[in-house]
Design a protein around this motif. Structure first.
Motif, PDB file in Angstrom:
ATOM      1  N   LEU A 109      26.091 -20.129 -32.787  1.00 16.13           N
ATOM      2  CA  LEU A 109      25.580 -19.935 -31.423  1.00 16.13           C
ATOM      3  C   LEU A 109      26.087 -21.025 -30.478  1.00 16.13           C
ATOM      4  O   LEU A 109      26.399 -20.747 -29.314  1.00 16.13           O
ATOM      5  CB  LEU A 109      24.052 -19.919 -31.431  1.00 16.13           C
ATOM      6  CG  LEU A 109      23.376 -18.802 -32.226  1.00 16.13           C
ATOM      7  CD1 LEU A 109      21.862 -18.855 -32.057  1.00 16.13           C
ATOM      8  CD2 LEU A 109      23.907 -17.435 -31.837  1.00 16.13           C
ATOM      9  N   VAL A 110      26.173 -22.248 -30.981  1.00 18.29           N
ATOM     10  CA  VAL A 110      26.684 -23.337 -30.148  1.00 18.29           C
ATOM     11  C   VAL A 110      28.131 -23.055 -29.747  1.00 18.29           C
ATOM     12  O   VAL A 110      28.508 -23.210 -28.563  1.00 18.29           O
ATOM     13  CB  VAL A 110      26.571 -24.688 -30.886  1.00 18.29           C
ATOM     14  CG1 VAL A 110      27.172 -25.806 -30.034  1.00 18.29           C
ATOM     15  CG2 VAL A 110      25.120 -25.001 -31.212  1.00 18.29           C
ATOM     16  N   LEU A 111      28.933 -22.605 -30.678  1.00 16.01           N
ATOM     17  CA  LEU A 111      30.342 -22.332 -30.376  1.00 16.01           C
ATOM     18  C   LEU A 111      30.491 -21.132 -29.441  1.00 16.01           C
ATOM     19  O   LEU A 111      31.385 -21.121 -28.580  1.00 16.01           O
ATOM     20  CB  LEU A 111      31.120 -22.107 -31.667  1.00 16.01           C
ATOM     21  CG  LEU A 111      31.329 -23.385 -32.510  1.00 16.01           C
ATOM     22  CD1 LEU A 111      31.923 -23.045 -33.867  1.00 16.01           C
ATOM     23  CD2 LEU A 111      32.225 -24.380 -31.775  1.00 16.01           C
ATOM     24  N   ILE A 112      29.622 -20.139 -29.577  1.00 15.22           N
ATOM     25  CA  ILE A 112      29.634 -19.033 -28.603  1.00 15.22           C
ATOM     26  C   ILE A 112      29.355 -19.579 -27.200  1.00 15.22           C
ATOM     27  O   ILE A 112      30.021 -19.218 -26.226  1.00 15.22           O
ATOM     28  CB  ILE A 112      28.582 -17.968 -28.971  1.00 15.22           C
ATOM     29  CG1 ILE A 112      28.974 -17.240 -30.256  1.00 15.22           C
ATOM     30  CG2 ILE A 112      28.413 -16.953 -27.829  1.00 15.22           C
ATOM     31  CD1 ILE A 112      27.885 -16.324 -30.805  1.00 15.22           C
ATOM     32  N   SER A 113      28.371 -20.470 -27.099  1.00 17.11           N
ATOM     33  CA  SER A 113      28.023 -21.030 -25.784  1.00 17.11           C
ATOM     34  C   SER A 113      29.152 -21.897 -25.229  1.00 17.11           C
ATOM     35  O   SER A 113      29.343 -21.958 -24.010  1.00 17.11           O
ATOM     36  CB  SER A 113      26.719 -21.819 -25.868  1.00 17.11           C
ATOM     37  OG  SER A 113      26.843 -23.021 -26.596  1.00 17.11           O
ATOM     38  N   TYR A 144      18.033 -31.429 -14.147  1.00 15.64           N
ATOM     39  CA  TYR A 144      18.438 -30.174 -13.507  1.00 15.64           C
ATOM     40  C   TYR A 144      19.938 -29.915 -13.660  1.00 15.64           C
ATOM     41  O   TYR A 144      20.514 -29.111 -12.936  1.00 15.64           O
ATOM     42  CB  TYR A 144      18.053 -30.152 -12.017  1.00 15.64           C
ATOM     43  CG  TYR A 144      16.599 -30.422 -11.760  1.00 15.64           C
ATOM     44  CD1 TYR A 144      15.626 -29.498 -12.115  1.00 15.64           C
ATOM     45  CD2 TYR A 144      16.187 -31.619 -11.169  1.00 15.64           C
ATOM     46  CE1 TYR A 144      14.278 -29.745 -11.886  1.00 15.64           C
ATOM     47  CE2 TYR A 144      14.839 -31.870 -10.944  1.00 15.64           C
ATOM     48  CZ  TYR A 144      13.890 -30.932 -11.308  1.00 15.64           C
ATOM     49  OH  TYR A 144      12.549 -31.175 -11.091  1.00 15.64           O
ATOM     50  N   LEU A 145      20.543 -30.581 -14.608  1.00 20.04           N
ATOM     51  CA  LEU A 145      21.985 -30.493 -14.872  1.00 20.04           C
ATOM     52  C   LEU A 145      22.215 -30.716 -16.365  1.00 20.04           C
ATOM     53  O   LEU A 145      21.368 -31.260 -17.064  1.00 20.04           O
ATOM     54  CB  LEU A 145      22.752 -31.578 -14.101  1.00 20.04           C
ATOM     55  CG  LEU A 145      22.715 -31.554 -12.579  1.00 20.04           C
ATOM     56  CD1 LEU A 145      23.045 -32.944 -12.035  1.00 20.04           C
ATOM     57  CD2 LEU A 145      23.726 -30.542 -12.053  1.00 20.04           C
ATOM     58  N   GLY A 146      23.395 -30.320 -16.848  1.00 21.11           N
ATOM     59  CA  GLY A 146      23.780 -30.656 -18.213  1.00 21.11           C
ATOM     60  C   GLY A 146      22.750 -30.241 -19.249  1.00 21.11           C
ATOM     61  O   GLY A 146      22.392 -31.009 -20.141  1.00 21.11           O
ATOM     62  N   ILE A 147      22.299 -28.994 -19.181  1.00 22.62           N
ATOM     63  CA  ILE A 147      21.163 -28.532 -19.983  1.00 22.62           C
ATOM     64  C   ILE A 147      21.611 -28.049 -21.365  1.00 22.62           C
ATOM     65  O   ILE A 147      22.644 -27.383 -21.501  1.00 22.62           O
ATOM     66  CB  ILE A 147      20.441 -27.383 -19.255  1.00 22.62           C
ATOM     67  CG1 ILE A 147      19.941 -27.861 -17.882  1.00 22.62           C
ATOM     68  CG2 ILE A 147      19.296 -26.827 -20.084  1.00 22.62           C
ATOM     69  CD1 ILE A 147      19.567 -26.729 -16.946  1.00 22.62           C
ATOM     70  N   VAL A 148      20.815 -28.383 -22.394  1.00 26.54           N
ATOM     71  CA  VAL A 148      20.995 -27.797 -23.720  1.00 26.54           C
ATOM     72  C   VAL A 148      19.682 -27.166 -24.170  1.00 26.54           C
ATOM     73  O   VAL A 148      18.606 -27.553 -23.730  1.00 26.54           O
ATOM     74  CB  VAL A 148      21.481 -28.823 -24.777  1.00 26.54           C
ATOM     75  CG1 VAL A 148      22.768 -29.501 -24.326  1.00 26.54           C
ATOM     76  CG2 VAL A 148      20.411 -29.864 -25.089  1.00 26.54           C
ATOM     77  N   TYR A 149      19.816 -26.198 -25.079  1.00 29.85           N
ATOM     78  CA  TYR A 149      18.659 -25.491 -25.634  1.00 29.85           C
ATOM     79  C   TYR A 149      18.601 -25.790 -27.125  1.00 29.85           C
ATOM     80  O   TYR A 149      19.443 -25.318 -27.896  1.00 29.85           O
ATOM     81  CB  TYR A 149      18.783 -23.982 -25.366  1.00 29.85           C
ATOM     82  CG  TYR A 149      18.979 -23.664 -23.905  1.00 29.85           C
ATOM     83  CD1 TYR A 149      17.888 -23.517 -23.058  1.00 29.85           C
ATOM     84  CD2 TYR A 149      20.262 -23.533 -23.369  1.00 29.85           C
ATOM     85  CE1 TYR A 149      18.062 -23.237 -21.703  1.00 29.85           C
ATOM     86  CE2 TYR A 149      20.449 -23.250 -22.025  1.00 29.85           C
ATOM     87  CZ  TYR A 149      19.349 -23.101 -21.198  1.00 29.85           C
ATOM     88  OH  TYR A 149      19.535 -22.835 -19.863  1.00 29.85           O
ATOM     89  N   CYS A 196      22.198 -27.247 -30.724  1.00 29.83           N
ATOM     90  CA  CYS A 196      21.925 -27.263 -29.283  1.00 29.83           C
ATOM     91  C   CYS A 196      22.889 -26.334 -28.555  1.00 29.83           C
ATOM     92  O   CYS A 196      24.077 -26.656 -28.369  1.00 29.83           O
ATOM     93  CB  CYS A 196      22.042 -28.677 -28.724  1.00 29.83           C
ATOM     94  SG  CYS A 196      20.705 -29.768 -29.240  1.00 29.83           S
ATOM     95  N   ILE A 197      22.383 -25.174 -28.160  1.00 30.77           N
ATOM     96  CA  ILE A 197      23.152 -24.231 -27.340  1.00 30.77           C
ATOM     97  C   ILE A 197      23.325 -24.839 -25.948  1.00 30.77           C
ATOM     98  O   ILE A 197      22.383 -25.395 -25.386  1.00 30.77           O
ATOM     99  CB  ILE A 197      22.394 -22.891 -27.251  1.00 30.77           C
ATOM    100  CG1 ILE A 197      22.287 -22.254 -28.642  1.00 30.77           C
ATOM    101  CG2 ILE A 197      23.061 -21.938 -26.268  1.00 30.77           C
ATOM    102  CD1 ILE A 197      21.283 -21.119 -28.720  1.00 30.77           C
ATOM    103  N   VAL A 198      24.531 -24.754 -25.406  1.00 29.93           N
ATOM    104  CA  VAL A 198      24.795 -25.416 -24.126  1.00 29.93           C
ATOM    105  C   VAL A 198      24.825 -24.410 -22.969  1.00 29.93           C
ATOM    106  O   VAL A 198      25.304 -23.290 -23.102  1.00 29.93           O
ATOM    107  CB  VAL A 198      26.105 -26.235 -24.165  1.00 29.93           C
ATOM    108  CG1 VAL A 198      25.966 -27.390 -25.140  1.00 29.93           C
ATOM    109  CG2 VAL A 198      27.308 -25.381 -24.549  1.00 29.93           C
ATOM    110  N   HIS A 199      24.282 -24.834 -21.846  1.00 26.32           N
ATOM    111  CA  HIS A 199      24.280 -24.056 -20.605  1.00 26.32           C
ATOM    112  C   HIS A 199      25.723 -23.813 -20.165  1.00 26.32           C
ATOM    113  O   HIS A 199      26.605 -24.652 -20.400  1.00 26.32           O
ATOM    114  CB  HIS A 199      23.515 -24.852 -19.544  1.00 26.32           C
ATOM    115  CG  HIS A 199      23.307 -24.149 -18.246  1.00 26.32           C
ATOM    116  ND1 HIS A 199      24.302 -24.069 -17.286  1.00 26.32           N
ATOM    117  CD2 HIS A 199      22.223 -23.499 -17.737  1.00 26.32           C
ATOM    118  CE1 HIS A 199      23.835 -23.406 -16.248  1.00 26.32           C
ATOM    119  NE2 HIS A 199      22.572 -23.046 -16.490  1.00 26.32           N
ATOM    120  N   PRO A 200      26.015 -22.685 -19.515  1.00 23.93           N
ATOM    121  CA  PRO A 200      27.400 -22.398 -19.087  1.00 23.93           C
ATOM    122  C   PRO A 200      28.027 -23.485 -18.222  1.00 23.93           C
ATOM    123  O   PRO A 200      29.257 -23.631 -18.197  1.00 23.93           O
ATOM    124  CB  PRO A 200      27.257 -21.082 -18.311  1.00 23.93           C
ATOM    125  CG  PRO A 200      26.061 -20.425 -18.895  1.00 23.93           C
ATOM    126  CD  PRO A 200      25.116 -21.544 -19.247  1.00 23.93           C
TER     127      PRO A 200
END
Length: 265
Positions: free
Chosen positions: A20-24, A220-225, A96-100
């Motif tokens: 999932l991280v690599l997809i993001s 509010y920037l550089g967001i990870v999930y 950690c999935i990363v925001h676009p």
């Protein structure tokens, strides 16, 4: 600032999350110059996953692996960053999935004598079956399955209100940070005296500050999930706390057991 950059992804035996991280990462609005998987001894299934991505990844994707001898994250991160060709290092964990806009945000706010750290939104345990079955990587503050929703707000205008600080923030996490490779080398990278979970990331950040860098929080920037998982064993935490306490008390800038041994090769 026009920078070459390396995205470092630390992982250990969780290919489903790394997928999932690599997809993001593939969904980024701005790509890093390269991606390096810092693998602390994962099994063959992680190797196969990375090899499959390498076939058509948008930027060079490298896999730095060493044998599993326990939690030695400091060592594998040093090995990976030593091999990085980018002048600027952006670091996340393999859960950690990363925001676009994640890479774009870090590069936009990169500045001399500063390191950055961002927020993480928590993906709940009960949402994991849906997460993995649908391979969901896009979230908003209103998405199901997350908590700490305000951290999912991506508002660059608000982010500009946060300046630099010479003080260490307890909100710092090594799963969402960035810095110049030259600064990393100047403090000799991660301290490999850290074994087991805990404090290897915050101790590096403290040495950055002792060296003269300032810290800037990406709010509010550089967001990870962050994907929920059971906490790692903390059997070495007291020893690791003592190492960090010494760094604070003695204002240590340069660790003896660090990245320099890999830069000679």
């Amino acid at each position: 600032m026009n920078l070459t950059s390396t995205l470092i992804i630390a992982t250990y035996n969780w290919p489903e999350a790394l997928d999932l991280v690599l997809i993001s990462v593939r969904n980024q609005k701005v790509f890093p110059s390269e991606v390096i998987i810092a693998d602390d001894g994962s099994k063959e299934d992680t190797k196969q996953l990375v090899e499959n991505y390498q076939k058509d990844f948008p930027v060079p994707l490298h896999h730095v692996w060493h044998e599993d001898v326990g939690f030695t994250k400091s060592i594998i991160l040093n090995k990976a960053i030593a091999k990085a060709s980018g002048h600027y290092i952006i670091q996340v964990d393999g859960d950690c999935i990363v925001h676009p806009q994640f890479v774009k945000d870090h590069l936009k706010f990169a500045a001399s004598n500063v390191y950055l750290f961002g927020s993480r939104v928590t993906i709940k345990k009960e949402f994991l079956p849906i997460l993995f079955s649908t391979k969901k990587v896009n979230f908003s503050p209103f998405s199901k399955g997350i908590k700490k929703r305000t951290r999912a707000l991506h508002v660059p205008l608000f982010g500009k209100l946060y300046g630099t600080s010479a003080e260490f923030s307890k909100k710092y996490r090594g799963c969402n940070t960035s810095f110049f490779k030259s600064d990393f080398i100047a403090v000799n990278g991660y301290n490999e005296d850290f074994k087991g979970w805990g404090r290897e990331d915050s101790e590096l950040a403290i040495r950055f500050l002792n060296y003269g860098l300032s810290a800037r929080r990406l709010r509010y920037l550089g967001i990870v999930y962050h994907i929920f998982h059971v906490e790692k064993p903390k059997d070495r935490l007291e020893i690791n706390n003592d190492i960090e306490a010494t760094t604070i008390a003695k204002k240590v800038k340069f660790c003896k057991n660090g990245v320099d041994k890999y830069l000679l090769n």
